[in-house]
Scaffold this motif. Structure first.
Motif, PDB file in Angstrom:
ATOM      1  N   ASP A 395      44.712  32.070  38.374  1.00 45.45           N
ATOM      2  CA  ASP A 395      43.469  31.306  38.320  1.00 45.45           C
ATOM      3  C   ASP A 395      43.362  30.421  39.559  1.00 45.45           C
ATOM      4  O   ASP A 395      44.104  29.454  39.704  1.00 45.45           O
ATOM      5  CB  ASP A 395      43.430  30.449  37.056  1.00 45.45           C
ATOM      6  CG  ASP A 395      42.066  29.804  36.810  1.00 45.45           C
ATOM      7  OD1 ASP A 395      41.206  29.887  37.702  1.00 45.45           O
ATOM      8  OD2 ASP A 395      41.870  29.222  35.733  1.00 45.45           O
ATOM      9  N   GLY A 396      42.452  30.768  40.468  1.00 43.12           N
ATOM     10  CA  GLY A 396      42.259  29.968  41.662  1.00 43.12           C
ATOM     11  C   GLY A 396      43.406  30.052  42.647  1.00 43.12           C
ATOM     12  O   GLY A 396      43.541  29.170  43.504  1.00 43.12           O
ATOM     13  N   ALA A 397      44.220  31.078  42.579  1.00 39.71           N
ATOM     14  CA  ALA A 397      45.361  31.214  43.483  1.00 39.71           C
ATOM     15  C   ALA A 397      44.900  31.716  44.847  1.00 39.71           C
ATOM     16  O   ALA A 397      44.191  32.721  44.940  1.00 39.71           O
ATOM     17  CB  ALA A 397      46.396  32.171  42.895  1.00 39.71           C
ATOM     18  N   PHE A 428      42.447  37.504  35.650  1.00 37.94           N
ATOM     19  CA  PHE A 428      42.430  37.071  37.040  1.00 37.94           C
ATOM     20  C   PHE A 428      41.062  36.476  37.359  1.00 37.94           C
ATOM     21  O   PHE A 428      40.027  37.109  37.151  1.00 37.94           O
ATOM     22  CB  PHE A 428      42.726  38.260  37.959  1.00 37.94           C
ATOM     23  CG  PHE A 428      43.927  39.044  37.516  1.00 37.94           C
ATOM     24  CD1 PHE A 428      45.210  38.606  37.804  1.00 37.94           C
ATOM     25  CD2 PHE A 428      43.779  40.212  36.773  1.00 37.94           C
ATOM     26  CE1 PHE A 428      46.315  39.318  37.369  1.00 37.94           C
ATOM     27  CE2 PHE A 428      44.874  40.924  36.341  1.00 37.94           C
ATOM     28  CZ  PHE A 428      46.160  40.478  36.637  1.00 37.94           C
ATOM     29  N   THR A 429      41.067  35.238  37.885  1.00 39.30           N
ATOM     30  CA  THR A 429      39.824  34.515  38.140  1.00 39.30           C
ATOM     31  C   THR A 429      39.936  33.751  39.453  1.00 39.30           C
ATOM     32  O   THR A 429      40.915  33.029  39.671  1.00 39.30           O
ATOM     33  CB  THR A 429      39.540  33.511  37.000  1.00 39.30           C
ATOM     34  OG1 THR A 429      39.589  34.192  35.736  1.00 39.30           O
ATOM     35  CG2 THR A 429      38.189  32.870  37.171  1.00 39.30           C
ATOM     36  N   ASP A 430      38.941  33.929  40.340  1.00 38.31           N
ATOM     37  CA  ASP A 430      38.800  33.129  41.562  1.00 38.31           C
ATOM     38  C   ASP A 430      40.044  33.170  42.451  1.00 38.31           C
ATOM     39  O   ASP A 430      40.456  32.159  43.025  1.00 38.31           O
ATOM     40  CB  ASP A 430      38.482  31.664  41.205  1.00 38.31           C
ATOM     41  CG  ASP A 430      37.150  31.520  40.488  1.00 38.31           C
ATOM     42  OD1 ASP A 430      36.238  32.305  40.783  1.00 38.31           O
ATOM     43  OD2 ASP A 430      37.038  30.629  39.619  1.00 38.31           O
ATOM     44  N   CYS A 431      40.645  34.337  42.580  1.00 40.09           N
ATOM     45  CA  CYS A 431      41.854  34.483  43.400  1.00 40.09           C
ATOM     46  C   CYS A 431      41.526  35.169  44.726  1.00 40.09           C
ATOM     47  O   CYS A 431      40.578  35.950  44.825  1.00 40.09           O
ATOM     48  CB  CYS A 431      42.914  35.281  42.646  1.00 40.09           C
ATOM     49  SG  CYS A 431      43.500  34.457  41.154  1.00 40.09           S
ATOM     50  N   GLY A 447      43.026  43.967  27.211  1.00 38.68           N
ATOM     51  CA  GLY A 447      44.274  44.084  27.954  1.00 38.68           C
ATOM     52  C   GLY A 447      44.131  43.581  29.375  1.00 38.68           C
ATOM     53  O   GLY A 447      44.952  42.816  29.868  1.00 38.68           O
ATOM     54  N   TRP A 448      43.071  44.007  30.056  1.00 37.01           N
ATOM     55  CA  TRP A 448      42.807  43.618  31.444  1.00 37.01           C
ATOM     56  C   TRP A 448      41.499  42.845  31.475  1.00 37.01           C
ATOM     57  O   TRP A 448      40.510  43.273  30.896  1.00 37.01           O
ATOM     58  CB  TRP A 448      42.702  44.871  32.299  1.00 37.01           C
ATOM     59  CG  TRP A 448      42.350  44.636  33.741  1.00 37.01           C
ATOM     60  CD1 TRP A 448      41.104  44.448  34.260  1.00 37.01           C
ATOM     61  CD2 TRP A 448      43.245  44.583  34.855  1.00 37.01           C
ATOM     62  NE1 TRP A 448      41.159  44.274  35.626  1.00 37.01           N
ATOM     63  CE2 TRP A 448      42.469  44.360  36.022  1.00 37.01           C
ATOM     64  CE3 TRP A 448      44.626  44.704  34.983  1.00 37.01           C
ATOM     65  CZ2 TRP A 448      43.036  44.267  37.293  1.00 37.01           C
ATOM     66  CZ3 TRP A 448      45.195  44.610  36.250  1.00 37.01           C
ATOM     67  CH2 TRP A 448      44.410  44.389  37.383  1.00 37.01           C
ATOM     68  N   SER A 449      41.495  41.710  32.177  1.00 35.29           N
ATOM     69  CA  SER A 449      40.280  40.901  32.229  1.00 35.29           C
ATOM     70  C   SER A 449      40.055  40.401  33.650  1.00 35.29           C
ATOM     71  O   SER A 449      40.900  39.690  34.208  1.00 35.29           O
ATOM     72  CB  SER A 449      40.377  39.713  31.279  1.00 35.29           C
ATOM     73  OG  SER A 449      39.252  38.877  31.399  1.00 35.29           O
ATOM     74  N   ASP A 450      38.928  40.801  34.236  1.00 34.88           N
ATOM     75  CA  ASP A 450      38.483  40.276  35.528  1.00 34.88           C
ATOM     76  C   ASP A 450      37.544  39.112  35.243  1.00 34.88           C
ATOM     77  O   ASP A 450      36.400  39.299  34.845  1.00 34.88           O
ATOM     78  CB  ASP A 450      37.776  41.385  36.314  1.00 34.88           C
ATOM     79  CG  ASP A 450      37.308  40.931  37.688  1.00 34.88           C
ATOM     80  OD1 ASP A 450      37.383  39.713  37.971  1.00 34.88           O
ATOM     81  OD2 ASP A 450      36.875  41.788  38.483  1.00 34.88           O
ATOM     82  N   GLY A 451      38.041  37.895  35.453  1.00 37.96           N
ATOM     83  CA  GLY A 451      37.245  36.716  35.163  1.00 37.96           C
ATOM     84  C   GLY A 451      36.192  36.411  36.208  1.00 37.96           C
ATOM     85  O   GLY A 451      35.417  35.475  36.041  1.00 37.96           O
ATOM     86  N   GLY A 452      36.165  37.198  37.311  1.00 36.83           N
ATOM     87  CA  GLY A 452      35.166  36.994  38.343  1.00 36.83           C
ATOM     88  C   GLY A 452      35.652  36.076  39.446  1.00 36.83           C
ATOM     89  O   GLY A 452      36.627  35.339  39.299  1.00 36.83           O
ATOM     90  N   GLY A 453      34.962  36.138  40.583  1.00 35.43           N
ATOM     91  CA  GLY A 453      35.257  35.264  41.702  1.00 35.43           C
ATOM     92  C   GLY A 453      36.452  35.683  42.526  1.00 35.43           C
ATOM     93  O   GLY A 453      36.898  34.921  43.396  1.00 35.43           O
TER      94      GLY A 453
END
Length: 601
Positions: A395-397, A428-431, A447-453
């Motif tokens: 997150d934000g990495a 995974f978000t904003d990476c 199982g897999w989630s693309d949180g966007g960004g």
């Protein structure tokens, strides 16, 4: 000549040559001789205060206390209760300062300095006296016992504190041998055991090479908040902890932090257990070159492992379970310069942590590499599940996160109560850059989630998904694969179907660079406004088609689709960016004509 110092080392439980291990009973009188059989008894002995004695009595754990042998004698035969004699050598020949009776020993028994280990007496002063008297490279030994302390113990540089046994955790009805340091309820201080740097310790050189081996800290009686088990502040290097357990302190189990512009550096932790402490299990702030092997954080009040810029470090076969926060949290600023570095997590596992199993939200440029990560039932969220938590979360990495194999398995508490979690297997978000090569991700919602960004999120070919309960999962074993950049395939690529949002290029120079399968195969091109293929009807032998995709180099290919009127030959004129006109040589030609637009490569 000088009297030599005998006794008070682990070697004095076993002697040579012929008897192998020779155990000594507790509170047993022993005598000393000049021969293995018969011979003369040595009676010219002294205790450490210089008082004459003729024999020595073992202490409550069977250890031979320190004493002074006869003048000029450096080895004697030992007899206990009339049994076989065994050889004992002096481990110090006297004459030095610093220890009892002016001796210098490299193995100091805390009970010879007045420690009781009886689970009642305050042994702080005695243990610290032994630590202060120990020469660099020496060992301060804690025989089996429960040592109560009221203030922090400070281990000097290059000194080892060694006990006999460490319980891995405290569980009711299990064997609980009394082998630990246990602060009293009135304990005052920042940590049960402290390492001081050159600034706070007043040392002439960098503080380094401390060791703790086979030592358990039981903080279950502590009342003062924020008391760590082991704390180090500042430039304290090359510390080794092996077979160490920290239980129920009110602060962190192991805590390293900044002091005077410096941080601890290059530690090695092997088989360290932190159990039910009030804050993070392991809290490491800017710890370069740390190695954690087979370490476990369980039931702690924040994250199991809180790792803030641990450049060039390794974490292998470690476990984080039932912690209130994240199991493993990789955070902080890992920098961008040549001195910065990433971290390797290999063969680690998480289970039933309150938030994410592993969370990466670090910034900087060094890569974080995760291999063979096993996550299970994380995102407990006080039993409610949900909360957006995952087995693995980024997150934000801004650090690149490179994942080899990751698995996630959902579940409830051990008794079947509470909600199933985590919500996501991996999210995974904003990476900036995340690449996951393979995995098996089973979670409550996805199982897999693309949180966007995400700037780049690469999903490998071999990642399977499941959702729902473990008893009745819904499989998604062929999800889409997202490969950013180029995908080079040796041999050939076989796909049941496919589509592309970008240009295709075929570099093969043969006449059959593009082959369209078997009989019945063909090419389909969309028609419509500005399309590359379509139909029109001639009126009085001509028709103008509007199409802004036409260029000066476009090849317009007209052909008759359905005859009408008097047929003639077809020709084309182009207006780049506007369209083209199809004209028949017969001004009474009313045929329906088709056309195809091609561009030269």
């Amino acid at each position: 000549m000088a009297r030599a110092v005998f006794g008070a080392t682990v070697a004095d439980y076993v002697v040579t040559p012929s008897d192998g291990q020779w155990g000594i009973g507790a509170n047993l009188p022993i005598t000393f001789w000049d021969a293995i059989n018969e011979g003369a008894q040595y009676t010219d002995l002294q205790d450490l205060s210089g008082t004459p004695i003729t024999e020595v009595t073992t202490n409550s754990v069977g250890s031979i206390p320190q004493f002074l042998g006869p003048d000029g004698v450096t080895g004697m035969w030992v007899e206990a209760g009339g049994g076989a004699r065994v050889w004992m050598e002096a481990h110090d020949t006297g004459g030095g300062g610093g220890g009892p009776a002016g001796s210098v020993t490299d193995w100091l028994n805390v009970k010879e300095y007045g420690a009781k280990g009886d689970d009642a007496s305050d042994d702080t002063v005695a243990i610290q006296a032994a630590l202060d008297a120990c020469p660099m490279g020496g060992i301060v030994y804690l025989p089996a016992g429960a040592y109560r302390t009221s203030a922090p113990l400070t281990i000097p540089p290059a000194v080892t504190l060694q006990g006999t046994h460490t319980n891995l955790m405290a569980v009711e009805d299990l064997v609980d041998p009394p082998c630990y340091i246990k602060p009293v309820p009135s304990f005052v201080g920042g940590a049960v055991i402290s390492f001081l740097d050159e600034i706070d310790g007043g040392y002439s050189t960098i503080s380094a090479e401390h060791r703790i081996l086979n030592v358990m800290i039981d903080g279950s009686d502590l009342t003062e908040p924020g008391t760590d088990g082991i704390r180090a502040r500042g430039n304290i290097q090359n510390v080794g902890l092996r077979d160490v357990t920290v239980l129920k302190v009110t602060g962190a189990g192991i805590h390293t932090e900044f002091n005077g512009g410096f941080y601890p550096y290059s530690w090695r932790l092997h088989r360290v257990m932190v159990d039910n402490c009030g804050w993070h299990g392991f809290a490491h702030e800017v710890m370069t070159d740390i190695t954690l092997i087979d370490c476990q954080a369980i039931g702690n009040g924040a994250s199991g492992f809180e790792l803030s810029n641990c450049a060039n470090s390794q974490m292998v076969a470690c476990r984080a379970e039932w912690n209130t926060g994240n199991g493993i949290h990789i955070t902080g600023d890992w920098a961008t310069g040549t001195g910065s570095g990433g971290m390797l997590l290999g063969g680690c596992s998480t289970d039933r942590n309150g938030q994410n199993g592993v969370l990466v939200d670090a910034v900087g440029n060094p890569p974080i590499q995760i291999e063979n990560l096993l996550t299970r039932r994380d995102g407990r969220n006080n039993g409610a599940g949900g909360g957006g938590y995952a087995g693995l979360a980024c997150d934000g990495a801004t650090v690149p996160v490179i994942v080899g194999m990751v698995t996630c398995y959902p579940g409830t508490d051990d008794d079947g109560s509470q909600e199933s979690s985590p919500q996501y297997g991996a999210r995974f978000t904003d990476c900036e850059y995340v690449s996951v090569a393979s995995g098996f991700l089973h979670a409550a919602e996805a199982g897999w989630s693309d949180g966007g960004g995400n700037a780049v999120l690469r999903r490998g070919l071999n990642i399977a998904e499941r959702v729902g309960t473990t008893a009745d999962p819904v499989d998604a074993f062929a999800p889409p694969t997202d490969v950013a950049g180029n995908l080079n395939v040796g041999g050939y690529l076989a796909a049941a179907s496919g589509q592309s949002g970008g240009q295709w290029n075929i570099w093969d120079g043969s006449a059959k660079a593009l082959n369209l399968g078997s009989g019945g195969g063909g090419i389909a091109i969309a028609e419509g406004a500005n399309a590359r293929m379509g139909t029109s009807t001639l009126a009085a032998g001509t028709v103008t088609v509007a199409n802004t995709s036409v260029t000066a180099n476009t090849r317009v290919m007209p052909f008759r689709q359905a005859a009408g009127g008097t047929l003639g030959h077809l020709s084309v004129t182009k207006t780049p960016g506007t369209g083209f006109t199809i004209t028949s040589s017969s001004n009474t030609d009313t045929s329906v004509v088709a056309w195809l637009l091609l561009e030269p490569a």
